[in-house]
Design a protein around this motif. Structure first.
Motif, PDB file in Angstrom:
ATOM      1  N   GLN A 104      74.346 -22.296 -35.613  1.00 21.37           N
ATOM      2  CA  GLN A 104      75.627 -21.846 -36.162  1.00 21.37           C
ATOM      3  C   GLN A 104      75.612 -21.922 -37.684  1.00 21.37           C
ATOM      4  O   GLN A 104      76.092 -21.015 -38.357  1.00 21.37           O
ATOM      5  CB  GLN A 104      76.791 -22.678 -35.599  1.00 21.37           C
ATOM      6  N   THR A 105      75.039 -22.984 -38.217  1.00 22.38           N
ATOM      7  CA  THR A 105      74.929 -23.118 -39.675  1.00 22.38           C
ATOM      8  C   THR A 105      74.078 -21.994 -40.246  1.00 22.38           C
ATOM      9  O   THR A 105      74.423 -21.395 -41.271  1.00 22.38           O
ATOM     10  CB  THR A 105      74.331 -24.492 -40.049  1.00 22.38           C
ATOM     11  N   LEU A 106      72.977 -21.683 -39.577  1.00 22.60           N
ATOM     12  CA  LEU A 106      72.124 -20.581 -40.009  1.00 22.60           C
ATOM     13  C   LEU A 106      72.876 -19.253 -39.933  1.00 22.60           C
ATOM     14  O   LEU A 106      72.800 -18.432 -40.857  1.00 22.60           O
ATOM     15  CB  LEU A 106      70.856 -20.526 -39.148  1.00 22.60           C
ATOM     16  N   ALA A 107      73.616 -19.037 -38.855  1.00 28.50           N
ATOM     17  CA  ALA A 107      74.405 -17.807 -38.715  1.00 28.50           C
ATOM     18  C   ALA A 107      75.463 -17.721 -39.815  1.00 28.50           C
ATOM     19  O   ALA A 107      75.674 -16.647 -40.404  1.00 28.50           O
ATOM     20  CB  ALA A 107      75.053 -17.751 -37.334  1.00 28.50           C
ATOM     21  N   ASP A 108      76.126 -18.832 -40.112  1.00 26.63           N
ATOM     22  CA  ASP A 108      77.132 -18.848 -41.179  1.00 26.63           C
ATOM     23  C   ASP A 108      76.506 -18.505 -42.525  1.00 26.63           C
ATOM     24  O   ASP A 108      77.068 -17.749 -43.325  1.00 26.63           O
ATOM     25  CB  ASP A 108      77.806 -20.222 -41.266  1.00 26.63           C
ATOM     26  N   TRP A 109      75.307 -19.061 -42.780  1.00 27.38           N
ATOM     27  CA  TRP A 109      74.615 -18.769 -44.030  1.00 27.38           C
ATOM     28  C   TRP A 109      74.267 -17.281 -44.106  1.00 27.38           C
ATOM     29  O   TRP A 109      74.443 -16.651 -45.145  1.00 27.38           O
ATOM     30  CB  TRP A 109      73.348 -19.624 -44.140  1.00 27.38           C
ATOM     31  N   ALA A 110      73.791 -16.727 -42.995  1.00 27.82           N
ATOM     32  CA  ALA A 110      73.429 -15.305 -42.964  1.00 27.82           C
ATOM     33  C   ALA A 110      74.649 -14.422 -43.215  1.00 27.82           C
ATOM     34  O   ALA A 110      74.566 -13.418 -43.940  1.00 27.82           O
ATOM     35  CB  ALA A 110      72.783 -14.961 -41.625  1.00 27.82           C
ATOM     36  N   ILE A 111      75.787 -14.804 -42.644  1.00 22.92           N
ATOM     37  CA  ILE A 111      77.016 -14.038 -42.866  1.00 22.92           C
ATOM     38  C   ILE A 111      77.420 -14.107 -44.342  1.00 22.92           C
ATOM     39  O   ILE A 111      77.811 -13.105 -44.941  1.00 22.92           O
ATOM     40  CB  ILE A 111      78.152 -14.554 -41.952  1.00 22.92           C
ATOM     41  N   ARG A 112      77.273 -15.284 -44.918  1.00 26.01           N
ATOM     42  CA  ARG A 112      77.701 -15.474 -46.304  1.00 26.01           C
ATOM     43  C   ARG A 112      76.746 -14.831 -47.308  1.00 26.01           C
ATOM     44  O   ARG A 112      77.180 -14.254 -48.300  1.00 26.01           O
ATOM     45  CB  ARG A 112      77.823 -16.968 -46.581  1.00 26.01           C
ATOM     46  N   PHE A 113      75.433 -14.943 -47.061  1.00 24.90           N
ATOM     47  CA  PHE A 113      74.466 -14.518 -48.069  1.00 24.90           C
ATOM     48  C   PHE A 113      73.524 -13.392 -47.633  1.00 24.90           C
ATOM     49  O   PHE A 113      72.700 -12.947 -48.430  1.00 24.90           O
ATOM     50  CB  PHE A 113      73.604 -15.719 -48.502  1.00 24.90           C
ATOM     51  N   GLY A 114      73.629 -12.948 -46.390  1.00 19.49           N
ATOM     52  CA  GLY A 114      72.699 -11.934 -45.893  1.00 19.49           C
ATOM     53  C   GLY A 114      72.679 -10.661 -46.714  1.00 19.49           C
ATOM     54  O   GLY A 114      71.622 -10.096 -46.990  1.00 19.49           O
TER      55      GLY A 114
END
Length: 139
Positions: A104-114
């Motif tokens: 989930q943390t990785l997904a959140d990072w991807a949403i924020r910075f992808g």
């Protein structure tokens, strides 16, 4: 003055790179996060066909490969019910569920910075330099 005595190794110094690489090999595939989130969002064990429907474009071969790998690693439990035809269900194990916060943390990072990463990659791409390789015996 600097000491030239060897530094004491951290407890994870030798094992961690290997463990991290092995973990990433297991979870870094395109379908890992969607499979885990589909299993998490279910109200209980999920049948194979339902899991495939939830995931959309994944091929049966690809889904089966991932489920086998996750089962072997102890992240997913496969239950075969003795019915005709056999009913097979999948669920995250306690170990698999322990991975969800990290995913989930990785997904959140991807949403924020992808989008930023994608833009950076596009603006910084350079064509590979052309190297001429001389054939053996040609001068």
């Amino acid at each position: 003055m600097h000491s030239h005595a060897p530094r004491e190794k951290e407890p994870c110094f030798e094992q961690c790179p290997v463990l991290i690489r092995e973990t990433l090999d297991l979870i870094a595939a395109k379908w890992t996060v969607p499979i885990f989130f589909a299993l998490q969002s279910a109200s209980g064990p999920v049948r194979y066909a339902e899991l495939q429907r939830r995931l959309g474009d994944i091929t049966p071969k690809e889904l089966a490969k991932h489920l086998r790998n996750f089962e072997t690693a102890g992240l997913v439990e496969r239950t075969v019910h003795p019915t005709v035809p056999p009913r097979v269900e999948y669920a995250l194990t306690e170990l698999g569920e322990s991975l969800l916060p990290s995913l989930q943390t990785l997904a959140d990072w991807a949403i924020r910075f992808g989008a930023v990463v994608a833009e950076n990659k596009m603006s910084n791409e350079r064509s590979a330099p052309v190297r001429l390789i001389k054939a053996a015996g040609i001068k």
